[in-house]
Design a protein around this motif. Structure first.
Motif, PDB file in Angstrom:
ATOM      1  N   ILE A  98       0.857  -1.187  -0.078  1.00  0.00           N
ATOM      2  CA  ILE A  98       0.143  -0.011  -0.173  1.00  0.00           C
ATOM      3  C   ILE A  98       0.767   1.109   0.120  1.00  0.00           C
ATOM      4  N   VAL A  99       2.141   1.299   0.835  1.00  0.00           N
ATOM      5  CA  VAL A  99       2.771   2.403   0.812  1.00  0.00           C
ATOM      6  C   VAL A  99       3.600   2.479  -0.463  1.00  0.00           C
ATOM      7  N   ALA A 100       3.880   1.508  -1.265  1.00  0.00           N
ATOM      8  CA  ALA A 100       4.655   1.693  -2.277  1.00  0.00           C
ATOM      9  C   ALA A 100       3.867   2.005  -3.481  1.00  0.00           C
ATOM     10  N   ALA A 274      -7.962   5.081  -7.518  1.00  0.00           N
ATOM     11  CA  ALA A 274      -7.203   4.003  -7.895  1.00  0.00           C
ATOM     12  C   ALA A 274      -6.469   3.274  -6.556  1.00  0.00           C
ATOM     13  N   LEU A 275      -6.136   4.128  -5.679  1.00  0.00           N
ATOM     14  CA  LEU A 275      -5.533   3.588  -4.312  1.00  0.00           C
ATOM     15  C   LEU A 275      -6.464   2.718  -3.687  1.00  0.00           C
ATOM     16  N   MET A 276      -7.751   3.365  -3.570  1.00  0.00           N
ATOM     17  CA  MET A 276      -8.685   2.604  -2.783  1.00  0.00           C
ATOM     18  C   MET A 276      -9.003   1.276  -3.551  1.00  0.00           C
ATOM     19  N   GLY A 277      -8.966   1.103  -4.785  1.00  0.00           N
ATOM     20  CA  GLY A 277      -8.998  -0.209  -5.683  1.00  0.00           C
ATOM     21  C   GLY A 277      -8.091  -1.106  -5.433  1.00  0.00           C
ATOM     22  N   PHE A 278      -6.764  -0.426  -5.345  1.00  0.00           N
ATOM     23  CA  PHE A 278      -5.783  -1.309  -4.936  1.00  0.00           C
ATOM     24  C   PHE A 278      -5.722  -1.964  -3.654  1.00  0.00           C
ATOM     25  N   ALA A 279      -6.122  -0.950  -2.632  1.00  0.00           N
ATOM     26  CA  ALA A 279      -6.234  -1.583  -1.136  1.00  0.00           C
ATOM     27  C   ALA A 279      -7.492  -2.663  -1.200  1.00  0.00           C
ATOM     28  N   ALA A 280      -8.383  -2.311  -1.803  1.00  0.00           N
ATOM     29  CA  ALA A 280      -9.543  -3.302  -1.816  1.00  0.00           C
ATOM     30  C   ALA A 280      -8.963  -4.704  -2.424  1.00  0.00           C
ATOM     31  N   ALA A 281      -8.301  -4.629  -3.464  1.00  0.00           N
ATOM     32  CA  ALA A 281      -7.898  -5.971  -4.185  1.00  0.00           C
ATOM     33  C   ALA A 281      -6.825  -6.775  -3.222  1.00  0.00           C
ATOM     34  N   LEU A 282      -6.234  -5.851  -2.502  1.00  0.00           N
ATOM     35  CA  LEU A 282      -5.210  -6.354  -1.168  1.00  0.00           C
ATOM     36  C   LEU A 282      -5.916  -7.250  -0.297  1.00  0.00           C
ATOM     37  N   ALA A 297     -11.118  -7.310   6.419  1.00  0.00           N
ATOM     38  CA  ALA A 297     -10.060  -7.097   5.538  1.00  0.00           C
ATOM     39  C   ALA A 297     -10.145  -5.646   4.851  1.00  0.00           C
ATOM     40  N   TYR A 298     -10.978  -5.496   4.284  1.00  0.00           N
ATOM     41  CA  TYR A 298     -11.294  -4.229   3.612  1.00  0.00           C
ATOM     42  C   TYR A 298     -11.108  -2.758   4.576  1.00  0.00           C
ATOM     43  N   LEU A 299     -11.603  -3.032   5.722  1.00  0.00           N
ATOM     44  CA  LEU A 299     -11.393  -1.821   6.718  1.00  0.00           C
ATOM     45  C   LEU A 299     -10.041  -1.772   6.900  1.00  0.00           C
ATOM     46  N   ALA A 300      -9.383  -3.053   7.239  1.00  0.00           N
ATOM     47  CA  ALA A 300      -7.780  -3.043   7.525  1.00  0.00           C
ATOM     48  C   ALA A 300      -6.985  -2.514   6.543  1.00  0.00           C
ATOM     49  N   THR A 301      -7.231  -2.660   5.318  1.00  0.00           N
ATOM     50  CA  THR A 301      -6.216  -1.996   4.289  1.00  0.00           C
ATOM     51  C   THR A 301      -6.864  -0.684   3.760  1.00  0.00           C
ATOM     52  N   SER A 302      -8.061  -0.279   4.135  1.00  0.00           N
ATOM     53  CA  SER A 302      -8.755   1.192   3.633  1.00  0.00           C
ATOM     54  C   SER A 302      -7.711   2.114   3.813  1.00  0.00           C
ATOM     55  N   PRO A 303      -7.226   3.044   2.716  1.00  0.00           N
ATOM     56  CA  PRO A 303      -6.010   3.870   2.937  1.00  0.00           C
ATOM     57  C   PRO A 303      -6.263   5.220   3.533  1.00  0.00           C
ATOM     58  N   GLY A 304      -7.125   5.206   4.608  1.00  0.00           N
ATOM     59  CA  GLY A 304      -7.877   6.486   5.193  1.00  0.00           C
ATOM     60  C   GLY A 304      -6.899   6.786   6.686  1.00  0.00           C
ATOM     61  N   GLY A 305      -7.261   7.508   7.380  1.00  0.00           N
ATOM     62  CA  GLY A 305      -6.597   7.789   8.589  1.00  0.00           C
ATOM     63  C   GLY A 305      -7.229   6.504   9.445  1.00  0.00           C
ATOM     64  N   MET A 306      -6.080   6.445  10.531  1.00  0.00           N
ATOM     65  CA  MET A 306      -6.286   5.334  11.529  1.00  0.00           C
ATOM     66  C   MET A 306      -7.618   5.637  12.350  1.00  0.00           C
ATOM     67  N   ASP A 307      -7.679   6.951  12.527  1.00  0.00           N
ATOM     68  CA  ASP A 307      -8.630   7.412  13.578  1.00  0.00           C
ATOM     69  C   ASP A 307     -10.150   7.074  12.982  1.00  0.00           C
ATOM     70  N   THR A 308     -10.394   7.455  11.682  1.00  0.00           N
ATOM     71  CA  THR A 308     -11.517   7.550  10.984  1.00  0.00           C
ATOM     72  C   THR A 308     -11.777   6.069  10.760  1.00  0.00           C
ATOM     73  N   VAL A 309     -10.843   5.300  10.313  1.00  0.00           N
ATOM     74  CA  VAL A 309     -11.173   3.883   9.927  1.00  0.00           C
ATOM     75  C   VAL A 309     -11.637   2.969  11.322  1.00  0.00           C
ATOM     76  N   ALA A 310     -10.916   3.351  12.566  1.00  0.00           N
ATOM     77  CA  ALA A 310     -11.162   2.718  13.644  1.00  0.00           C
ATOM     78  C   ALA A 310     -12.533   3.119  14.128  1.00  0.00           C
ATOM     79  N   ILE A 311     -12.921   4.144  13.778  1.00  0.00           N
ATOM     80  CA  ILE A 311     -14.314   4.692  14.378  1.00  0.00           C
ATOM     81  C   ILE A 311     -15.552   3.913  13.552  1.00  0.00           C
ATOM     82  N   ILE A 312     -15.116   3.502  12.285  1.00  0.00           N
ATOM     83  CA  ILE A 312     -16.038   2.773  11.604  1.00  0.00           C
ATOM     84  C   ILE A 312     -15.994   1.453  12.003  1.00  0.00           C
TER      85      ILE A 312
END
Length: 352
Positions: A98-100, A274-282, A297-312
């Protein structure tokens, strides 16, 4: 401050709060997760672009970060260590991928002249939005553009993750919302407030990126993991923290930043999707290799902020520990590697 100015400020806050409640109420009625984050975020954007925006005081924003950090820490359990001990190669490979991908996306935006210099790599970094904005300014990037890219991605990811969670689970499987005003345990709440304030202060003094959140997060993880103390975090307090974070993000969409980014907007949106799609594929790879459920898995790889994804994640029936584990590793990787990646991109652009 003159009486007329105080009245205008009060009126702006009233408008922001009312609009936030209306949007959040509609989202809550639809049983969408994180409605009290998304509602204030959208309301903040509307109010800001309308030119009538107040400003969230910095102490309130830091307090909100601290409360969310405490919530995240309380969700971290020793099972995370077991998860990494068992599956660390694929988890680290997922974070690295994801970082790459994000770094390549940022490099491409800069290479095509969509954004100047190393702005692309800072703006495309998937997570740690506030830390990336701060570090971008220290390394000569276009800070308004970085902020716009970061917060636009947070908006996209938070909205899509919330919608995916709602559609995947369905209304029937959604956990019932907790009572907003549960029975008050004054002693536990006072102890929680003292620990959170002290550890947030230590995080700020240590000058750790997002230290106000990281300090309580670590404290909560240690205390909860050792079965010593569990933070008392009533729903009304979490709602206030979510709202403050949502307002801070939404109010960051200034007219100037939006106008500045107007020419690049289609390319920025394309790179985010594109990044969201790549993360979803992962996430599908994680499902196949580790056997975890797709939404986790989808929430774990989602390229958002840790705080916002964790709240969801905290408001949906998923493996919160797994989601936070992957998000936390990526957060610390970005904070540590951000300057090095920026220098590498700068050298590559200079050679070309």
């Amino acid at each position: 401050m003159a009486a007329s100015e105080r009245a205008r400020t009060a009126g702006r806050w009233v408008g922001l709060v009312v609009l936030s409640l209306v949007i959040a109420g509609g989202l809550e009625a639809s049983r969408l997760p994180a409605s009290f984050l998304i509602g204030p975020l959208v309301a903040g954007i509307v109010i800001r672009l309308a030119g009538a925006a107040p400003k969230v005081p910095r102490p309130a924003f830091l307090a909100a970060q601290a409360v969310v950090g405490a919530m995240l820490g309380s969700a971290l359990t020793p099972s995370i260590v077991a998860t990494f001990r068992q599956d660390w190669p694929i988890l680290l490979a997922t974070v690295a991928a994801i970082v790459a991908a994000a770094t390549f996306s940022g490099w491409l935006l800069s290479r095509l002249g969509v954004v100047p210099g190393t702005t692309g790599v800072w703006g495309a970094s998937p997570g740690a939005a506030s830390a990336m904005v701060i570090q971008a300014g220290a390394h000569g990037a276009d800070v308004p553009m970085v902020a716009f890219m970061q917060y636009l991605r947070v908006l996209f990811v938070a909205s899509s993750a919330s919608l995916v969670a709602r559609l995947w689970i369905g209304v029937e499987a959604m956990p019932p919302p907790p009572p907003i005003f549960p029975p008050l345990h004054a002693g536990a709440l006072a102890t929680t407030a003292a620990i959170v304030a002290a550890t947030a202060g230590l995080g700020l003094l240590a000058r750790v990126p997002s230290g106000a959140m990281i300090g309580p997060l670590l404290a909560g993880a240690i205390l909860h993991g050792a079965d010593v103390f569990v933070f008392e975090l009533p729903t009304w307090l979490l709602i206030l923290a979510y709202a403050a974070l949502g307002w801070t993000i939404g109010l960051g969409f200034t007219r100037g930043a939006v106008a500045h980014a107007a020419r690049a907007l289609p390319w920025i949106v394309l790179s985010i999707l594109a990044l969201m799609g790549f993360a979803a594929a992962l996430s599908l790879v994680l499902v196949a290799r580790l056997g975890i459920d797709p939404l986790t898995a989808y929430l774990a790889t989602s390229p958002g902020g840790m705080d916002t994804v964790a709240i969801i994640a905290a408001s949906t029936p998923v493996d919160v520990s797994f989601v936070l584990a992957l998000q936390a590793v990526r957060f610390f990787a970005l904070v540590a590697l951000g300057p090095a990646l920026s220098r590498a991109v700068a050298r590559s652009l200079a050679r070309r």
